[in-house]
Design a protein around this motif. Structure first.
Motif, mmCIF file in Angstrom:
data_model
loop_
_atom_site.group_PDB
_atom_site.id
_atom_site.type_symbol
_atom_site.label_atom_id
_atom_site.label_comp_id
_atom_site.label_asym_id
_atom_site.label_seq_id
_atom_site.Cartn_x
_atom_site.Cartn_y
_atom_site.Cartn_z
ATOM 1 N N PHE A 36 4.330 28.121 -22.639
ATOM 2 C CA PHE A 36 4.139 26.801 -23.214
ATOM 3 C C PHE A 36 5.145 26.667 -24.352
ATOM 4 O O PHE A 36 5.725 27.646 -24.812
ATOM 5 N N ARG A 37 5.325 25.457 -24.831
ATOM 6 C CA ARG A 37 6.161 25.256 -26.007
ATOM 7 C C ARG A 37 5.593 24.130 -26.855
ATOM 8 O O ARG A 37 4.880 23.251 -26.364
ATOM 9 N N GLN A 38 5.929 24.183 -28.137
ATOM 10 C CA GLN A 38 5.481 23.148 -29.062
ATOM 11 C C GLN A 38 6.607 22.796 -30.002
ATOM 12 O O GLN A 38 7.099 23.650 -30.761
ATOM 13 N N ALA A 39 7.032 21.554 -29.925
ATOM 14 C CA ALA A 39 8.070 21.040 -30.804
ATOM 15 C C ALA A 39 7.419 20.462 -32.055
ATOM 16 O O ALA A 39 6.240 20.091 -32.042
ATOM 17 N N PRO A 40 8.171 20.365 -33.138
ATOM 18 C CA PRO A 40 7.609 19.824 -34.383
ATOM 19 C C PRO A 40 7.016 18.434 -34.178
ATOM 20 O O PRO A 40 7.669 17.544 -33.606
ATOM 21 N N GLY A 41 5.793 18.253 -34.615
ATOM 22 C CA GLY A 41 5.149 16.959 -34.520
ATOM 23 C C GLY A 41 4.641 16.584 -33.148
ATOM 24 O O GLY A 41 4.174 15.462 -32.942
ATOM 25 N N LYS A 42 4.745 17.520 -32.200
ATOM 26 C CA LYS A 42 4.307 17.235 -30.834
ATOM 27 C C LYS A 42 3.223 18.222 -30.409
ATOM 28 O O LYS A 42 3.066 19.281 -30.996
ATOM 29 N N GLU A 43 2.517 17.854 -29.354
ATOM 30 C CA GLU A 43 1.490 18.739 -28.813
ATOM 31 C C GLU A 43 2.146 19.856 -27.994
ATOM 32 O O GLU A 43 3.256 19.711 -27.481
ATOM 33 N N ARG A 44 1.419 20.948 -27.887
ATOM 34 C CA ARG A 44 1.884 22.051 -27.054
ATOM 35 C C ARG A 44 1.926 21.581 -25.600
ATOM 36 O O ARG A 44 1.009 20.912 -25.125
ATOM 37 N N GLU A 45 2.996 21.948 -24.888
ATOM 38 C CA GLU A 45 3.140 21.511 -23.501
ATOM 39 C C GLU A 45 3.466 22.681 -22.591
ATOM 40 O O GLU A 45 4.106 23.661 -22.990
ATOM 41 N N PHE A 46 3.049 22.543 -21.368
ATOM 42 C CA PHE A 46 3.306 23.544 -20.329
ATOM 43 C C PHE A 46 4.792 23.569 -19.984
ATOM 44 O O PHE A 46 5.433 22.519 -19.884
ATOM 45 N N VAL A 47 5.315 24.779 -19.786
ATOM 46 C CA VAL A 47 6.710 24.937 -19.380
ATOM 47 C C VAL A 47 6.810 25.532 -17.969
ATOM 48 O O VAL A 47 7.447 24.963 -17.088
ATOM 49 N N ALA A 48 6.180 26.690 -17.762
ATOM 50 C CA ALA A 48 6.293 27.362 -16.465
ATOM 51 C C ALA A 48 5.194 28.410 -16.344
ATOM 52 O O ALA A 48 4.690 28.904 -17.354
ATOM 53 N N VAL A 49 4.854 28.742 -15.103
ATOM 54 C CA VAL A 49 3.877 29.790 -14.832
ATOM 55 C C VAL A 49 4.319 30.550 -13.590
ATOM 56 O O VAL A 49 4.993 29.991 -12.707
ATOM 57 N N ILE A 50 3.918 31.818 -13.541
ATOM 58 C CA ILE A 50 4.217 32.652 -12.384
ATOM 59 C C ILE A 50 2.929 33.314 -11.937
ATOM 60 O O ILE A 50 2.092 33.706 -12.764
ATOM 61 N N SER A 51 2.773 33.447 -10.631
ATOM 62 C CA SER A 51 1.538 33.998 -10.081
ATOM 63 C C SER A 51 1.494 35.519 -10.252
ATOM 64 O O SER A 51 2.436 36.137 -10.727
ATOM 65 N N TYR A 52 0.400 36.102 -9.835
ATOM 66 C CA TYR A 52 0.085 37.492 -10.105
ATOM 67 C C TYR A 52 1.153 38.461 -9.600
ATOM 68 O O TYR A 52 1.531 39.414 -10.291
ATOM 69 N N THR A 53 1.663 38.209 -8.406
ATOM 70 C CA THR A 53 2.691 39.087 -7.826
ATOM 71 C C THR A 53 4.097 38.549 -8.024
ATOM 72 O O THR A 53 5.069 39.208 -7.709
ATOM 73 N N GLY A 54 4.181 37.334 -8.532
ATOM 74 C CA GLY A 54 5.485 36.697 -8.686
ATOM 75 C C GLY A 54 5.892 35.840 -7.508
ATOM 76 O O GLY A 54 6.971 35.251 -7.516
ATOM 77 N N ALA A 55 5.019 35.750 -6.512
ATOM 78 C CA ALA A 55 5.377 35.000 -5.309
ATOM 79 C C ALA A 55 5.390 33.498 -5.542
ATOM 80 O O ALA A 55 6.085 32.757 -4.843
ATOM 81 N N GLY A 56 4.621 33.049 -6.507
ATOM 82 C CA GLY A 56 4.538 31.618 -6.768
ATOM 83 C C GLY A 56 4.963 31.276 -8.180
ATOM 84 O O GLY A 56 4.692 32.027 -9.124
ATOM 85 N N THR A 57 5.663 30.139 -8.311
ATOM 86 C CA THR A 57 6.063 29.660 -9.633
ATOM 87 C C THR A 57 5.874 28.152 -9.702
ATOM 88 O O THR A 57 5.954 27.451 -8.674
#
Length: 121
Positions: A36-57
């Protein structure tokens, strides 16, 4: 349980950085893990996720094609390779673990401490 993010810094627009997140105290492969990331004055936002084995992103539309998430379960490490960075990518980046990949973000069990990425234009 600890997640330790690193790799942030100051970079010019168009440049790249590789963020890392070291996990300890958990069975790493049992968790979907991402950023996730959070810029100044903004809400935290989702960036990326990877599954348990790495097969899914999955990626936020704003970073698709520019960021690549990966993991090394043998080393309990998560990575985010960023490229073509823009000023709007400036934020504190947090790694986070969730038991669910498909509902990632709804039940975060552990947050990392964050690493600052600053993109100068």
């Amino acid at each position: 349980v600890q997640l330790q993010a690193s790799g942030g810094g100051l970079v010019q627009a168009g440049g790249s950085l590789r963020l890392s997140c070291a996990a300890s105290g958990l069975t790493f492969r049992d968790y979907a893990i991402g950023w996730f990331r959070q810029a100044p004055g903004k809400e935290r936002e989702f960036v990326a996720v990877i599954s348990y084995t790495g097969a899914g992103t999955k990626y936020a539309d704003s970073v698709k094609g520019r960021f690549t998430i990966s993991r090394d379960n043998a080393k309990n490490m998560l990575y985010l390779q960023t490229s073509s960075l823009k000023s709007e990518d400036t934020a504190v980046y947090y790694c986070a673990a969730d038991l669910s990949y498909f509902n990632y973000g709804q039940k975060i069990v552990r947050w990392g401490q964050g690493t600052q990425v600053t993109v100068s234009s």
